[in-house]
Design a protein around this motif. Structure first.
Motif, PDB file in Angstrom:
ATOM      1  N   LEU A 196       0.821  -1.213   0.000  1.00  0.00           N
ATOM      2  CA  LEU A 196       0.000   0.000   0.000  1.00  0.00           C
ATOM      3  C   LEU A 196       0.861   1.271   0.000  1.00  0.00           C
ATOM      4  O   LEU A 196       0.378   2.352  -0.301  1.00  0.00           O
ATOM      5  CB  LEU A 196      -0.945   0.022   1.206  1.00  0.00           C
ATOM      6  N   GLY A 197       2.127   1.123   0.360  1.00  0.00           N
ATOM      7  CA  GLY A 197       3.026   2.268   0.357  1.00  0.00           C
ATOM      8  C   GLY A 197       2.879   3.154   1.571  1.00  0.00           C
ATOM      9  O   GLY A 197       3.527   4.191   1.674  1.00  0.00           O
ATOM     10  N   SER A 198       2.016   2.747   2.500  1.00  0.00           N
ATOM     11  CA  SER A 198       1.769   3.566   3.690  1.00  0.00           C
ATOM     12  C   SER A 198       1.117   2.688   4.753  1.00  0.00           C
ATOM     13  O   SER A 198       0.320   1.813   4.419  1.00  0.00           O
ATOM     14  CB  SER A 198       0.833   4.721   3.337  1.00  0.00           C
ATOM     15  N   PRO A 199       1.439   2.904   6.020  1.00  0.00           N
ATOM     16  CA  PRO A 199       0.806   2.082   7.064  1.00  0.00           C
ATOM     17  C   PRO A 199      -0.651   2.471   7.321  1.00  0.00           C
ATOM     18  O   PRO A 199      -1.392   1.711   7.918  1.00  0.00           O
ATOM     19  CB  PRO A 199       1.668   2.366   8.303  1.00  0.00           C
ATOM     20  N   GLU A 200      -1.059   3.664   6.855  1.00  0.00           N
ATOM     21  CA  GLU A 200      -2.422   4.145   7.119  1.00  0.00           C
ATOM     22  C   GLU A 200      -2.968   4.854   5.897  1.00  0.00           C
ATOM     23  O   GLU A 200      -2.308   5.722   5.342  1.00  0.00           O
ATOM     24  CB  GLU A 200      -2.411   5.159   8.275  1.00  0.00           C
ATOM     25  N   THR A 201      -4.173   4.485   5.499  1.00  0.00           N
ATOM     26  CA  THR A 201      -4.797   5.095   4.323  1.00  0.00           C
ATOM     27  C   THR A 201      -6.287   5.256   4.594  1.00  0.00           C
ATOM     28  O   THR A 201      -6.917   4.347   5.126  1.00  0.00           O
ATOM     29  CB  THR A 201      -4.648   4.170   3.089  1.00  0.00           C
ATOM     30  N   ASP A 202      -6.849   6.384   4.241  1.00  0.00           N
ATOM     31  CA  ASP A 202      -8.307   6.522   4.259  1.00  0.00           C
ATOM     32  C   ASP A 202      -8.834   6.083   2.912  1.00  0.00           C
ATOM     33  O   ASP A 202      -8.245   6.387   1.875  1.00  0.00           O
ATOM     34  CB  ASP A 202      -8.715   7.971   4.537  1.00  0.00           C
ATOM     35  N   LEU A 203      -9.938   5.330   2.932  1.00  0.00           N
ATOM     36  CA  LEU A 203     -10.416   4.716   1.696  1.00  0.00           C
ATOM     37  C   LEU A 203     -11.937   4.798   1.643  1.00  0.00           C
ATOM     38  O   LEU A 203     -12.623   4.567   2.637  1.00  0.00           O
ATOM     39  CB  LEU A 203      -9.959   3.244   1.674  1.00  0.00           C
ATOM     40  N   GLU A 204     -12.444   5.097   0.446  1.00  0.00           N
ATOM     41  CA  GLU A 204     -13.888   5.139   0.215  1.00  0.00           C
ATOM     42  C   GLU A 204     -14.312   3.766  -0.305  1.00  0.00           C
ATOM     43  O   GLU A 204     -13.723   3.248  -1.265  1.00  0.00           O
ATOM     44  CB  GLU A 204     -14.168   6.241  -0.830  1.00  0.00           C
ATOM     45  N   VAL A 205     -15.277   3.126   0.359  1.00  0.00           N
ATOM     46  CA  VAL A 205     -15.780   1.828  -0.106  1.00  0.00           C
ATOM     47  C   VAL A 205     -17.306   1.886  -0.169  1.00  0.00           C
ATOM     48  O   VAL A 205     -17.920   2.721   0.516  1.00  0.00           O
ATOM     49  CB  VAL A 205     -15.340   0.665   0.832  1.00  0.00           C
ATOM     50  N   PRO A 206     -17.926   1.018  -0.984  1.00  0.00           N
ATOM     51  CA  PRO A 206     -19.393   1.031  -1.056  1.00  0.00           C
ATOM     52  C   PRO A 206     -20.018   0.739   0.311  1.00  0.00           C
ATOM     53  O   PRO A 206     -19.505  -0.089   1.069  1.00  0.00           O
ATOM     54  CB  PRO A 206     -19.713  -0.103  -2.044  1.00  0.00           C
ATOM     55  N   ALA A 207     -21.116   1.421   0.624  1.00  0.00           N
ATOM     56  CA  ALA A 207     -21.810   1.192   1.893  1.00  0.00           C
ATOM     57  C   ALA A 207     -22.170  -0.282   2.012  1.00  0.00           C
ATOM     58  O   ALA A 207     -22.553  -0.920   1.030  1.00  0.00           O
ATOM     59  CB  ALA A 207     -23.064   2.064   1.950  1.00  0.00           C
ATOM     60  N   GLY A 208     -22.011  -0.832   3.213  1.00  0.00           N
ATOM     61  CA  GLY A 208     -22.384  -2.226   3.444  1.00  0.00           C
ATOM     62  C   GLY A 208     -21.329  -3.243   3.036  1.00  0.00           C
ATOM     63  O   GLY A 208     -21.570  -4.445   3.106  1.00  0.00           O
ATOM     64  N   THR A 209     -20.175  -2.774   2.597  1.00  0.00           N
ATOM     65  CA  THR A 209     -19.104  -3.706   2.211  1.00  0.00           C
ATOM     66  C   THR A 209     -18.772  -4.632   3.378  1.00  0.00           C
ATOM     67  O   THR A 209     -18.671  -4.205   4.519  1.00  0.00           O
ATOM     68  CB  THR A 209     -17.845  -2.919   1.793  1.00  0.00           C
ATOM     69  N   ARG A 210     -18.634  -5.926   3.051  1.00  0.00           N
ATOM     70  CA  ARG A 210     -18.229  -6.904   4.067  1.00  0.00           C
ATOM     71  C   ARG A 210     -16.748  -7.212   3.915  1.00  0.00           C
ATOM     72  O   ARG A 210     -16.165  -6.965   2.861  1.00  0.00           O
ATOM     73  CB  ARG A 210     -19.055  -8.193   3.934  1.00  0.00           C
ATOM     74  N   VAL A 211     -16.178  -7.796   4.980  1.00  0.00           N
ATOM     75  CA  VAL A 211     -14.736  -8.076   4.989  1.00  0.00           C
ATOM     76  C   VAL A 211     -14.321  -8.855   3.738  1.00  0.00           C
ATOM     77  O   VAL A 211     -13.353  -8.514   3.067  1.00  0.00           O
ATOM     78  CB  VAL A 211     -14.338  -8.831   6.270  1.00  0.00           C
ATOM     79  N   ALA A 212     -15.092  -9.904   3.401  1.00  0.00           N
ATOM     80  CA  ALA A 212     -14.713 -10.750   2.265  1.00  0.00           C
ATOM     81  C   ALA A 212     -14.732  -9.980   0.955  1.00  0.00           C
ATOM     82  O   ALA A 212     -13.993 -10.307   0.021  1.00  0.00           O
ATOM     83  CB  ALA A 212     -15.648 -11.954   2.175  1.00  0.00           C
ATOM     84  N   GLU A 213     -15.595  -8.951   0.876  1.00  0.00           N
ATOM     85  CA  GLU A 213     -15.720  -8.181  -0.366  1.00  0.00           C
ATOM     86  C   GLU A 213     -14.614  -7.141  -0.505  1.00  0.00           C
ATOM     87  O   GLU A 213     -14.421  -6.552  -1.565  1.00  0.00           O
ATOM     88  CB  GLU A 213     -17.087  -7.485  -0.418  1.00  0.00           C
ATOM     89  N   LEU A 214     -13.916  -6.910   0.589  1.00  0.00           N
ATOM     90  CA  LEU A 214     -12.872  -5.900   0.590  1.00  0.00           C
ATOM     91  C   LEU A 214     -11.720  -6.291  -0.346  1.00  0.00           C
ATOM     92  O   LEU A 214     -11.070  -5.424  -0.935  1.00  0.00           O
ATOM     93  CB  LEU A 214     -12.358  -5.738   2.023  1.00  0.00           C
ATOM     94  N   GLY A 215     -11.488  -7.603  -0.485  1.00  0.00           N
ATOM     95  CA  GLY A 215     -10.389  -8.064  -1.329  1.00  0.00           C
ATOM     96  C   GLY A 215     -10.490  -7.516  -2.744  1.00  0.00           C
ATOM     97  O   GLY A 215      -9.513  -6.997  -3.302  1.00  0.00           O
ATOM     98  N   ALA A 216     -11.685  -7.587  -3.317  1.00  0.00           N
ATOM     99  CA  ALA A 216     -11.876  -7.102  -4.683  1.00  0.00           C
ATOM    100  C   ALA A 216     -11.673  -5.592  -4.750  1.00  0.00           C
ATOM    101  O   ALA A 216     -11.054  -5.074  -5.682  1.00  0.00           O
ATOM    102  CB  ALA A 216     -13.278  -7.476  -5.168  1.00  0.00           C
ATOM    103  N   VAL A 217     -12.183  -4.879  -3.754  1.00  0.00           N
ATOM    104  CA  VAL A 217     -12.046  -3.420  -3.725  1.00  0.00           C
ATOM    105  C   VAL A 217     -10.567  -3.030  -3.648  1.00  0.00           C
ATOM    106  O   VAL A 217     -10.094  -2.151  -4.377  1.00  0.00           O
ATOM    107  CB  VAL A 217     -12.805  -2.833  -2.506  1.00  0.00           C
ATOM    108  N   LEU A 218      -9.842  -3.716  -2.777  1.00  0.00           N
ATOM    109  CA  LEU A 218      -8.441  -3.337  -2.546  1.00  0.00           C
ATOM    110  C   LEU A 218      -7.544  -3.721  -3.713  1.00  0.00           C
ATOM    111  O   LEU A 218      -6.644  -2.971  -4.089  1.00  0.00           O
ATOM    112  CB  LEU A 218      -7.924  -3.988  -1.257  1.00  0.00           C
TER     113      LEU A 218
END
Lengths: 81, 142
Positions: free
Chosen positions: A15-37
């Motif tokens: 990620l190039g940084s230990p901390e990042t603010d990120l916009e994700v779709p409302a209701g995103t679940r942990v498992a769905e985060l993989g595709a977003v990231l």
């Protein structure tokens, strides 16, 4: 919705940084985060299956939902001791 | 029960003092130190990083659960930051009325720490290269 992403060890390097603010779709679940990231950080793809994910300081199951301002930590395999 | 992460050198006697008591006739001190070799490479130091709030809670939970399981006292201290080869990266002190429980709890504390605590080591080698070691998939506590 906005989440705060913490990334450790090799995940932090990707990620190039230990901390990042990120916009994700409302209701995103942990498992769905993989595709977003991996869309934003393709190099995270090979790491994702090995990552544990903590939400607000506790390990989270794949079906756990994220909320506005959740602190989401990406935790590669560990090597303490 | 005592559990801590520290950037300072570990003082083993101070960790033992956390658990020692006249009712506990067996005291086991385990020190993990930074090995100067990994495969064929010379290791100069290891940098330890942690997801600190969760790591502190996990170490405290491990210590508390082992205390009730073995009727002893458990203290765990883990280093963060740069630790030179030969220096202690982790200290586990266990005191129990008898040795069997103290030895068992000491070993279980280390094995659980290695699987449950969000702590990572980055090895620094002679020559200037470095690499994360990522070994055990993180598992929730029992």
């Amino acid at each position: 919705m906005r989440i705060r992403l913490l990334a450790f060890a090799s995940a932090g390097d990707v990620l190039g940084s230990p901390e990042t603010d990120l916009e994700v779709p409302a209701g995103t679940r942990v498992a769905e985060l993989g595709a977003v990231l991996t869309q934003r950080w393709p190099a995270l793809g090979p790491l994702w299956p090995r990552l544990a994910v903590a939400v607000d300081g506790e390990l989270a199951r794949p079906d756990a939902p994220l909320a506005e301002n959740s602190e989401v930590a990406l935790l590669p395999p560990v090597s303490g001791g | 029960m005592f559990a801590a992460l520290t950037e300072e050198a570990i003082a083993a006697e101070a960790v033992v003092a956390r658990v020692a008591h006249p009712s506990r006739g067996a005291v086991v001190l385990f020190l993990g130190t930074v090995r100067n070799r990994h495969d064929e490479r010379q290791v100069v130091s290891i940098h330890y990083a942690a997801y600190r709030p969760l790591a502190e809670r996990v170490l405290a939970r491990i210590a508390a659960e082992l205390e009730s399981e073995h009727q002893g006292a458990v203290a765990i201290v883990h280093r963060l930051g740069e630790v030179a080869a030969g220096q202690a990266s982790v200290a586990i002190a266990v005191a129990a009325p008898h040795r069997a429980a103290a030895y068992a709890a000491s070993r279980q504390a280390l094995e659980r720490l290695k699987r449950e605590a969000p702590i990572w080591k980055r090895e620094h080698y002679a020559g200037g290269e470095s690499a994360w070691r990522e070994e055990e998939s993180l598992v929730p506590g029992r």
